[in-house]
Enzyme design. Structure first.
Site, mmCIF file in Angstrom:
data_model
loop_
_atom_site.group_PDB
_atom_site.id
_atom_site.type_symbol
_atom_site.label_atom_id
_atom_site.label_comp_id
_atom_site.label_asym_id
_atom_site.label_seq_id
_atom_site.Cartn_x
_atom_site.Cartn_y
_atom_site.Cartn_z
ATOM 1 N N ILE A 54 59.970 47.037 37.922
ATOM 2 C CA ILE A 54 61.165 46.679 37.165
ATOM 3 C C ILE A 54 61.014 47.052 35.698
ATOM 4 C CG2 ILE A 54 62.559 44.729 36.369
ATOM 5 C CD1 ILE A 54 61.946 43.352 39.052
ATOM 6 N N GLY A 55 59.855 46.733 35.124
ATOM 7 C CA GLY A 55 59.643 46.993 33.708
ATOM 8 C C GLY A 55 59.805 48.449 33.330
ATOM 9 N N TYR A 204 52.715 30.875 41.146
ATOM 10 C CA TYR A 204 53.772 31.727 40.586
ATOM 11 C C TYR A 204 55.061 30.924 40.391
ATOM 12 C CZ TYR A 204 57.294 35.508 40.619
ATOM 13 O OH TYR A 204 58.351 36.352 40.331
#
Length: 321
Positions: A54-55, A204
């Site tokens: 995504i980044g 997470y």
């Protein structure tokens, strides 16, 4: 029930099909970044974890809009490859790599010091980098590795860059959380690896809840500065965040995801929307879903008193380092 539970359940196959049918409808967001004419020429943006997934697509979008883009990555080799690819695809040579290990507060401080010394402005900060599925590991600074990477590192980085963001206003802070934050808990002992269950994505989930809680409190503290802060859910995305899970789980996730889950470029859309869209100008302290819609986060993330306490605890922990 989230996908990690489904894969371990005896009836995971039937359940996954039903889940996939729902996710299929959410695969495309209602907002298309390709139809957004906003340009970022003269603007500076930082994207953490920009070497993959995504980044990388967020950074590529900013570069295509003409921004000066800083890729904040842990791996020099992978960061350099992403840098080459983004420059080539965007035609923008003003894309740069700076190394940072978000699990190390010392590294975060060094990175921020470099930015403050070398950059005249900062208009967009995207806290994207995250890990999941790691076994118990405590950093040299005494933090759980997942908590340090996913929350404390980004929290410290954001706070160190706040003055620069304020001087550059209007500016935007976007923090990637997850729908999994609904399954998270707030226990301050977690920061040091205590009272944690290291199974699947449990740790997470906790970090993603802290992301939303602290982003909301940050937005409150930034009122009137011209700097906005929002958190987003990118969707169920096939990325390398699964690399620490077993081969079987990765294979199942990748196989199912190929047909029904979002690709990294699709998963980047909600973050790009928060960072550049005219429609989100001035919106702050909100949580955006994967289809770029404003939605309510989990009840704990709406607890204002808890947000103040969480933010203060994180400040005290990171200010000592």
């Amino acid at each position: 029930m989230m996908w990690t539970d489904l894969l371990c359940h005896p009836l995971w196959a039937a359940s996954t099909v039903l889940l996939a049918l729902v996710l299929r409808q959410q695969r495309r967001a209602r907002w298309d970044p390709r139809a957004c004419a906003v340009q970022l020429k003269g603007k500076t943006a930082i994207v953490t974890g920009a070497n993959t997934g995504i980044g990388k697509f967020i950074a590529l979008d900013f570069a295509r809009r003409g921004a000066r883009v800083i890729l904040a990555c842990r791996s020099e080799a992978r960061g350099s490859e992403a840098l080459r690819e983004i420059r080539e695809k965007s035609g923008n040579g003003d894309v740069h790599l700076r190394l940072v290990d978000l699990a190390s507060m010392e590294s975060v401080r060094a990175f921020a010091k470099g930015v403050l010394e070398e950059e005249e402005a900062l208009h967009i900060l995207v806290n994207n980098a995250a890990v999941s599925g790691l076994p118990r590991s405590i950093t040299k600074e005494g933090f759980d590795l997942t908590f340090a990477t996913n929350h404390l590192g980004p929290f410290l980085l954001t706070n160190l860059l706040l003055d620069l963001l304020k001087r550059s206003a209007p500016a935007r802070i976007v923090t990637l959380s997850s729908l999994n934050h609904w399954r998270g808990e707030i226990d301050f002992a977690h920061f040091h690896g205590d009272k944690l269950t290291y199974f699947m994505d449990k740790v997470y989930n906790h970090t993603k809840l802290h992301n939303v809680v602290c982003t909301n409190e940050l937005a409150r503290r930034l009122q009137g500065t011209g700097v906005t802060a929002n958190s987003v859910h990118p969707g169920v995305v096939v990325t390398e965040v699964m690399r620490h899970y077993s081969f079987v789980l990765r294979f199942l996730f990748q196989t199912i995801g190929f047909f029904f889950f979002k690709s990294p470029d699709e998963g980047a859309v909600s973050s790009i929307y928060c960072a550049v869209a005219e429609e989100t100008d001035g919106i702050t302290g909100k949580y955006f879903d994967s289809d770029c819609s404003l939605t309510l986060p989990a009840p704990l993330a709406r607890d204002a008193a808890l947000a103040v306490k969480d933010f203060d605890v994180c400040e005290r922990l990171t200010s000592k380092l």
